[in-house]
Motif scaffolding. Structure first.
Motif, PDB file in Angstrom:
ATOM      1  N   ARG A 148       0.863  -1.227  -0.038  1.00 53.60           N
ATOM      2  CA  ARG A 148      -0.011  -0.060  -0.009  1.00 53.60           C
ATOM      3  C   ARG A 148       0.797   1.099  -0.106  1.00 53.60           C
ATOM      4  O   ARG A 148       0.605   2.213  -0.764  1.00 53.60           O
ATOM      5  CB  ARG A 148      -0.907   0.066   1.327  1.00 53.60           C
ATOM      6  CG  ARG A 148      -1.743   1.336   1.323  1.00 53.60           C
ATOM      7  CD  ARG A 148      -2.673   1.190   2.416  1.00 53.60           C
ATOM      8  NE  ARG A 148      -3.947   0.289   2.110  1.00 53.60           N
ATOM      9  CZ  ARG A 148      -4.982   0.658   1.513  1.00 53.60           C
ATOM     10  NH1 ARG A 148      -5.300   1.719   1.063  1.00 53.60           N
ATOM     11  NH2 ARG A 148      -5.986  -0.205   1.135  1.00 53.60           N
ATOM     12  N   LEU A 149       2.042   1.210   0.593  1.00 57.44           N
ATOM     13  CA  LEU A 149       2.811   2.481   0.726  1.00 57.44           C
ATOM     14  C   LEU A 149       3.669   2.758  -0.422  1.00 57.44           C
ATOM     15  O   LEU A 149       3.679   3.682  -0.930  1.00 57.44           O
ATOM     16  CB  LEU A 149       3.821   2.350   2.141  1.00 57.44           C
ATOM     17  CG  LEU A 149       4.566   3.516   2.269  1.00 57.44           C
ATOM     18  CD1 LEU A 149       3.764   4.568   2.576  1.00 57.44           C
ATOM     19  CD2 LEU A 149       5.734   3.226   3.433  1.00 57.44           C
ATOM     20  N   GLY A 150       3.723   1.522  -1.198  1.00 53.75           N
ATOM     21  CA  GLY A 150       4.382   1.562  -2.739  1.00 53.75           C
ATOM     22  C   GLY A 150       3.385   2.412  -3.502  1.00 53.75           C
ATOM     23  O   GLY A 150       3.816   2.985  -4.272  1.00 53.75           O
ATOM     24  N   HIS A 152      -3.328  -0.037  10.567  1.00 49.57           N
ATOM     25  CA  HIS A 152      -2.542   0.756  11.112  1.00 49.57           C
ATOM     26  C   HIS A 152      -2.040   1.799  10.115  1.00 49.57           C
ATOM     27  O   HIS A 152      -1.992   3.017  10.550  1.00 49.57           O
ATOM     28  CB  HIS A 152      -1.632   0.443  11.915  1.00 49.57           C
ATOM     29  CG  HIS A 152      -0.952   1.105  12.759  1.00 49.57           C
ATOM     30  ND1 HIS A 152       0.419   1.660  12.519  1.00 49.57           N
ATOM     31  CD2 HIS A 152      -1.215   1.823  13.880  1.00 49.57           C
ATOM     32  CE1 HIS A 152       0.847   2.476  13.574  1.00 49.57           C
ATOM     33  NE2 HIS A 152      -0.280   2.642  14.358  1.00 49.57           N
ATOM     34  N   LEU A 153      -1.661   1.443   9.055  1.00 44.83           N
ATOM     35  CA  LEU A 153      -0.970   2.325   7.899  1.00 44.83           C
ATOM     36  C   LEU A 153      -1.875   3.356   7.458  1.00 44.83           C
ATOM     37  O   LEU A 153      -1.797   4.434   7.240  1.00 44.83           O
ATOM     38  CB  LEU A 153      -0.346   1.629   6.967  1.00 44.83           C
ATOM     39  CG  LEU A 153       0.312   2.390   5.784  1.00 44.83           C
ATOM     40  CD1 LEU A 153       1.552   2.841   6.396  1.00 44.83           C
ATOM     41  CD2 LEU A 153       0.927   1.619   4.652  1.00 44.83           C
ATOM     42  N   LYS A 154      -3.494   2.823   7.331  1.00 38.83           N
ATOM     43  CA  LYS A 154      -4.283   3.780   6.897  1.00 38.83           C
ATOM     44  C   LYS A 154      -4.709   4.763   7.843  1.00 38.83           C
ATOM     45  O   LYS A 154      -4.844   5.659   7.562  1.00 38.83           O
ATOM     46  CB  LYS A 154      -5.792   2.670   6.558  1.00 38.83           C
ATOM     47  CG  LYS A 154      -5.718   2.039   5.505  1.00 38.83           C
ATOM     48  CD  LYS A 154      -6.950   1.365   5.299  1.00 38.83           C
ATOM     49  CE  LYS A 154      -6.983   0.147   4.182  1.00 38.83           C
ATOM     50  NZ  LYS A 154      -8.247  -0.566   4.217  1.00 38.83           N
ATOM     51  N   ASP A 155      -4.577   4.258   9.249  1.00 39.42           N
ATOM     52  CA  ASP A 155      -4.912   5.050  10.053  1.00 39.42           C
ATOM     53  C   ASP A 155      -3.919   6.449  10.141  1.00 39.42           C
ATOM     54  O   ASP A 155      -4.319   7.682  10.436  1.00 39.42           O
ATOM     55  CB  ASP A 155      -4.810   4.699  11.751  1.00 39.42           C
ATOM     56  CG  ASP A 155      -6.165   3.640  11.759  1.00 39.42           C
ATOM     57  OD1 ASP A 155      -7.100   3.886  11.169  1.00 39.42           O
ATOM     58  OD2 ASP A 155      -6.124   2.866  12.776  1.00 39.42           O
ATOM     59  N   MET A 156      -2.570   5.813  10.070  1.00 40.58           N
ATOM     60  CA  MET A 156      -1.463   6.903   9.954  1.00 40.58           C
ATOM     61  C   MET A 156      -1.655   7.883   8.849  1.00 40.58           C
ATOM     62  O   MET A 156      -1.280   8.983   8.896  1.00 40.58           O
ATOM     63  CB  MET A 156      -0.121   6.094   9.790  1.00 40.58           C
ATOM     64  CG  MET A 156       0.947   6.979  10.192  1.00 40.58           C
ATOM     65  SD  MET A 156       2.361   6.218  10.259  1.00 40.58           S
ATOM     66  CE  MET A 156       2.509   5.539  12.022  1.00 40.58           C
ATOM     67  N   LEU A 157      -1.987   7.269   7.491  1.00 35.44           N
ATOM     68  CA  LEU A 157      -2.311   8.143   6.554  1.00 35.44           C
ATOM     69  C   LEU A 157      -3.387   9.294   6.734  1.00 35.44           C
ATOM     70  O   LEU A 157      -3.202  10.438   6.337  1.00 35.44           O
ATOM     71  CB  LEU A 157      -2.394   7.334   5.255  1.00 35.44           C
ATOM     72  CG  LEU A 157      -1.411   6.656   4.609  1.00 35.44           C
ATOM     73  CD1 LEU A 157      -1.878   5.486   3.591  1.00 35.44           C
ATOM     74  CD2 LEU A 157      -0.751   7.415   3.843  1.00 35.44           C
ATOM     75  N   ASN A 158      -4.490   8.701   7.321  1.00 33.24           N
ATOM     76  CA  ASN A 158      -5.512   9.798   7.538  1.00 33.24           C
ATOM     77  C   ASN A 158      -4.958  10.820   8.508  1.00 33.24           C
ATOM     78  O   ASN A 158      -5.453  11.858   8.307  1.00 33.24           O
ATOM     79  CB  ASN A 158      -6.649   8.859   8.422  1.00 33.24           C
ATOM     80  CG  ASN A 158      -7.459   8.146   7.185  1.00 33.24           C
ATOM     81  OD1 ASN A 158      -7.438   8.449   6.108  1.00 33.24           O
ATOM     82  ND2 ASN A 158      -8.165   6.998   7.788  1.00 33.24           N
ATOM     83  N   ALA A 159      -4.364  10.353   9.666  1.00 28.39           N
ATOM     84  CA  ALA A 159      -3.824  11.478  10.462  1.00 28.39           C
ATOM     85  C   ALA A 159      -2.850  12.510   9.590  1.00 28.39           C
ATOM     86  O   ALA A 159      -2.834  13.637   9.915  1.00 28.39           O
ATOM     87  CB  ALA A 159      -2.894  10.923  11.763  1.00 28.39           C
TER      88      ALA A 159
END
Length: 130
Positions: free
Chosen positions: A58-60, A94-101
């Motif tokens: 996803r990060l890629g 967790h990555l999605k949450d961090m992206l939203n933040a």
């Protein structure tokens, strides 16, 4: 040794020094490129250790769309990993949450606030003096 031999050695040495002098700038650039490559490899190694394969994928994909956002998230993840705040691998959720933040913070930072002062010089005042 004759004078001709000494002159040939001097020319060869001068040419060698000139090449090294020309390469010293290239050497610095090459050294800087090597440093950037080592840092990039270290970042990818750390991220490989702390991200699940789905999260890394996803990060890629995010990097393809908006590189600055992916870099911000990577920096945050690396900071959390180095400070010991990550107890397990980062999942895609967790990555999605961090992206939203991160996106909320950038939205707040991108807002433009216009403050207009009352009074002072105004173009409409010129029309009244006619």
């Amino acid at each position: 040794m004759s004078d001709a031999d000494l002159e040939e050695i001097r020319r060869a040495r001068l040419q060698q020094l000139q090449q090294q002098g020309g390469n010293s700038r290239g050497g610095q650039e090459g050294g800087q490129e090597d440093k950037q490559q080592r840092e990039s490899e270290a970042r990818s190694h750390i991220l490989g250790q702390i991200l699940t394969p789905e999260a890394a994928d996803r990060l890629g994909r995010i990097r393809l769309v908006k590189e600055s956002r992916a870099t911000d998230v990577e920096n945050r993840l690396i900071m959390l990993a180095r400070s010991g705040q990550l107890r397990q691998k980062v999942t895609e959720e967790h990555l999605k949450d961090m992206l939203n933040a991160v996106s909320e913070q950038t939205r707040d930072a991108e807002k433009v606030r216009v403050v207009r002062r009352k009074g002072g010089w105004d173009d409409d005042d010129d029309l009244l003096d006619l």
